[in-house]
Scaffold this active site. Structure first.
Site, mmCIF file in Angstrom:
data_model
loop_
_atom_site.group_PDB
_atom_site.id
_atom_site.type_symbol
_atom_site.label_atom_id
_atom_site.label_comp_id
_atom_site.label_asym_id
_atom_site.label_seq_id
_atom_site.Cartn_x
_atom_site.Cartn_y
_atom_site.Cartn_z
ATOM 1 N N ASP A 13 -1.298 -0.300 -4.160
ATOM 2 C CA ASP A 13 -0.076 -0.713 -3.449
ATOM 3 C C ASP A 13 1.111 0.210 -3.715
ATOM 4 O O ASP A 13 2.261 -0.215 -3.713
ATOM 5 C CB ASP A 13 0.303 -2.168 -3.816
ATOM 6 C CG ASP A 13 -0.871 -3.095 -3.630
ATOM 7 O OD1 ASP A 13 -1.496 -3.019 -2.567
ATOM 8 O OD2 ASP A 13 -1.180 -3.876 -4.550
ATOM 9 N N LYS A 16 0.555 4.302 -0.292
ATOM 10 C CA LYS A 16 -0.279 5.396 0.222
ATOM 11 C C LYS A 16 -0.407 5.337 1.747
ATOM 12 O O LYS A 16 -0.341 6.358 2.411
ATOM 13 C CB LYS A 16 -1.686 5.324 -0.399
ATOM 14 C CG LYS A 16 -1.703 5.437 -1.905
ATOM 15 C CD LYS A 16 -3.118 5.283 -2.456
ATOM 16 C CE LYS A 16 -3.706 3.902 -2.354
ATOM 17 N NZ LYS A 16 -3.062 2.851 -3.148
ATOM 18 N N GLY A 40 -5.403 -3.003 1.222
ATOM 19 C CA GLY A 40 -4.468 -3.479 2.245
ATOM 20 C C GLY A 40 -3.421 -2.401 2.410
ATOM 21 O O GLY A 40 -2.550 -2.249 1.570
ATOM 22 N N HIS A 41 -3.545 -1.610 3.448
ATOM 23 C CA HIS A 41 -2.621 -0.487 3.643
ATOM 24 C C HIS A 41 -1.655 -0.842 4.757
ATOM 25 O O HIS A 41 -2.059 -1.043 5.897
ATOM 26 C CB HIS A 41 -3.401 0.791 3.969
ATOM 27 C CG HIS A 41 -4.221 1.261 2.797
ATOM 28 N ND1 HIS A 41 -5.129 2.274 2.876
ATOM 29 C CD2 HIS A 41 -4.258 0.834 1.511
ATOM 30 C CE1 HIS A 41 -5.687 2.460 1.685
ATOM 31 N NE2 HIS A 41 -5.181 1.592 0.840
ATOM 32 N N GLN A 209 -6.770 1.534 -3.533
ATOM 33 C CA GLN A 209 -6.486 1.055 -4.888
ATOM 34 C C GLN A 209 -5.769 2.165 -5.669
ATOM 35 O O GLN A 209 -5.198 3.050 -5.057
ATOM 36 C CB GLN A 209 -7.761 0.588 -5.610
ATOM 37 C CG GLN A 209 -8.400 -0.663 -5.010
ATOM 38 C CD GLN A 209 -9.282 -0.387 -3.814
ATOM 39 O OE1 GLN A 209 -10.089 0.517 -3.828
ATOM 40 N NE2 GLN A 209 -9.140 -1.163 -2.769
ATOM 41 N N LYS A 316 9.634 3.458 -2.607
ATOM 42 C CA LYS A 316 10.439 2.255 -2.836
ATOM 43 C C LYS A 316 11.685 2.501 -3.693
ATOM 44 O O LYS A 316 12.114 1.607 -4.430
ATOM 45 C CB LYS A 316 9.568 1.148 -3.421
ATOM 46 C CG LYS A 316 8.505 0.663 -2.422
ATOM 47 C CD LYS A 316 7.988 -0.695 -2.767
ATOM 48 C CE LYS A 316 7.726 -1.528 -1.525
ATOM 49 N NZ LYS A 316 7.129 -2.808 -1.784
HETATM 50 P P1 IMP Z 1 -11.825 -6.359 -6.202
HETATM 51 O O1 IMP Z 1 -11.596 -4.932 -5.855
HETATM 52 O O2 IMP Z 1 -11.647 -7.278 -5.022
HETATM 53 O O3 IMP Z 1 -13.117 -6.585 -6.912
HETATM 54 O O4 IMP Z 1 -10.671 -6.799 -7.237
HETATM 55 C C1 IMP Z 1 -10.597 -6.291 -8.554
HETATM 56 C C2 IMP Z 1 -9.145 -6.068 -8.964
HETATM 57 O O5 IMP Z 1 -8.591 -5.023 -8.190
HETATM 58 C C3 IMP Z 1 -8.229 -7.285 -8.712
HETATM 59 O O6 IMP Z 1 -7.243 -7.305 -9.727
HETATM 60 C C4 IMP Z 1 -7.595 -6.970 -7.376
HETATM 61 O O7 IMP Z 1 -6.342 -7.611 -7.222
HETATM 62 C C5 IMP Z 1 -7.429 -5.464 -7.505
HETATM 63 N N1 IMP Z 1 -7.393 -4.791 -6.207
HETATM 64 C C6 IMP Z 1 -8.427 -4.510 -5.395
HETATM 65 N N2 IMP Z 1 -8.026 -3.848 -4.307
HETATM 66 C C7 IMP Z 1 -6.706 -3.680 -4.422
HETATM 67 C C8 IMP Z 1 -5.722 -3.010 -3.629
HETATM 68 O O8 IMP Z 1 -6.000 -2.439 -2.573
HETATM 69 N N3 IMP Z 1 -4.446 -3.039 -4.095
HETATM 70 C C9 IMP Z 1 -4.115 -3.629 -5.278
HETATM 71 N N4 IMP Z 1 -5.000 -4.248 -6.065
HETATM 72 C C10 IMP Z 1 -6.293 -4.270 -5.640
HETATM 73 MG MG MG Z 2 -2.244 -2.387 -0.760
#
Ligand code: IMP
Ligand code: MG
Length: 405
Positions: A13, A16, A40-41, A209, A316
């Site tokens: 987050d 990107k 989530g972009h 991520q 930001k």
């Molecule tokens: P998973 O990727 O759904 O297995 O989640 C594992 C960890 O990564 C959790 O703490 C999620 O909140 C975090 N996470 C996964 N994808 C994102 C992202 O795109 N942005 C921020 N945190 C993420």
């Molecule tokens: Mg995001």
């Protein structure tokens, strides 16, 4: 033309998606290489907010889009996103690598079950089935995208899941839907990248991520299940290391984290709530409130080193101009000793007390121009402390609120 990689230096987050959207039209393709629909972009354009989970963030400018083999692909999410873009009149030119691991309802069930098994130490996953999908790939039980069109035997997969108490009566319908969305889109992502480069063009690699969520180098087990580092780009796509090109690391000028896990510079209480509201820090995928904190130089230096990201983008900065406080964590104190090393041990990281510096206030700063003296001060401070070049500064959600240096 050289390729460019945009990677997150924090816990995701970082912004990107916005930067990929900003840079897209200089490149011939935008390529996703890791993660899946857990991402989530968010891209804001013409006052409209678009959130992409799987489709590369270059979509709005109509360029060529590529999803590499290292992505965990949920065909239902892809279908939904393509439908939304079509509804907005956006033409999508997307190629999906046939070797992508698919995410089916089975993996989403498993994701929920594993979180339940962890009880109070749940990771707080996005429940998008990402971890189980990569695990099933390692078990050699997951179908790949290309397997939908040949004879992949799902019997062992179904039996194994049944043994774990997970059944999915809708699997045949899912397979039919997956075939519909992927038909005519499969190919070889690496070959496509090479083709662009051989024609003299460049590609933009879009990381998902962040570095601190990397499966091997992040704060395990509070990490995601793929590799988030720039060094994963060649492995995921099947291209030589030399094709990665320049790496730009992205960081907010504060920090956020969604889900569980250590966060030494976390800000709790009223100030934390104010920062969350000011930065609109809610997960783009799950809507969860993000935890917020001060910029952490210990973590950032670690991430910069892992990615060789000597150029960075800072996002930001407008948010901190609403606050009198601006603090930076420069070291950790762990059981009475001071360290500037990001810790491997989760227990150590959990006990790390931040040691702060208060360089200056960013309060009430007009960041809107590159000649803003406060912006210059911030950039000089970051460049000197982190030994990097700041290439991009974002001071608002809109595409136009970006300064290139
Ligand atoms: P998973 O990727 O759904 O297995 O989640 C594992 C960890 O990564 C959790 O703490 C999620 O909140 C975090 N996470 C996964 N994808 C994102 C992202 O795109 N942005 C921020 N945190 C993420
Ligand atoms: Mg995001």
């Amino acid at each position: 033309m050289e390729n460019l990689a945009i990677v997150g230096l924090q816990w995701g987050d970082e912004g990107k998606g916005k930067l990929v959207d900003f840079l897209t039209d200089r490149y011939d393709a935008v390529v996703r290489y890791n993660g899946g629909s857990n991402a989530g972009h968010t891209v804001v354009f013409a006052r409209r907010r678009h959130t992409f989970h799987l489709v590369p963030s270059g979509a709005l400018k109509g360029g060529r889009l590529i999803i590499g083999a290292g992505v965990a692909l949920d065909p239902e999410v892809l279908s939904e996103e393509l439908g939304l873009l079509k509804g907005q009149g956006v033409k999508v030119n997307l190629l999906v690598d046939g070797r992508c691991t698919l995410v089916s309802p089975l993996e989403k069930h498993l994701d929920a079950l594993i979180e339940e098994a962890r009880g109070s130490s749940a990771l707080g996953t996005t429940r998008r089935g990402i971890g189980p999908s990569y695990a099933m790939r390692a078990f050699r039980l997951a179908p790949r995208a290309v397997d939908l069109f040949s004879d992949f035997d799902m019997n062992a997969t179904r039996k194994f899941c049944a043994m774990l108490g997970v059944s999915s009566p809708g699997l045949d319908t899912w397979i039919a839907g997956a075939r519909r969305v992927l038909k005519g889109r499969l190919g070889d992502a690496g070959a496509a990248v090479r083709e662009v480069n051989e024609g003299g063009g460049g590609v933009l690699f879009e990381g998902s991520q962040g570095t601190l969520l990397d499966l091997l180098h992040g704060s395990y087990p509070f990490v995601t299940s793929s590799h988030t580092l720039a060094s994963y780009i060649p492995a995921s796509l099947g291209i030589p290391n030399s094709r990665v090109g320049r790496v730009v690391g992205v960081t907010k000028c504060y920090a956020t984290r969604v889900g569980g896990g250590p966060f030494p510079s976390e800000i709790k209480g009223r100030l934390g709530e104010r920062l969350r509201e000011a930065g609109n820090e809610y997960g783009a995928t799950t809507g969860r409130p993000r935890r917020v904190g001060w910029l952490d130089f210990v973590a950032l230096k670690y991430s910069i080193g892992l990615n060789d990201a000597h150029e960075i983008a800072v996002t930001k900065v407008d948010v901190l101009s609403k606050f009198k406080e601006f603090k930076v964590c420069v070291a950790y104190s762990i059981d009475g000793s001071e360290t500037t090393n990001f810790q491997q041990s989760l227990a150590h990281l959990g006990r790390a007390e931040p040691i702060y510096e208060t360089p200056f206030s960013l309060y009430d700063t007009g960041f809107g121009s590159r000649s803003s003296p406060k912006l210059r001060e911030l950039i000089d401070f970051l460049e000197e402390s982190l030994r990097v070049r700041v290439r991009l500064v974002s001071y608002g959600e809109e595409r136009s609120k970006t300064i290139e240096l």
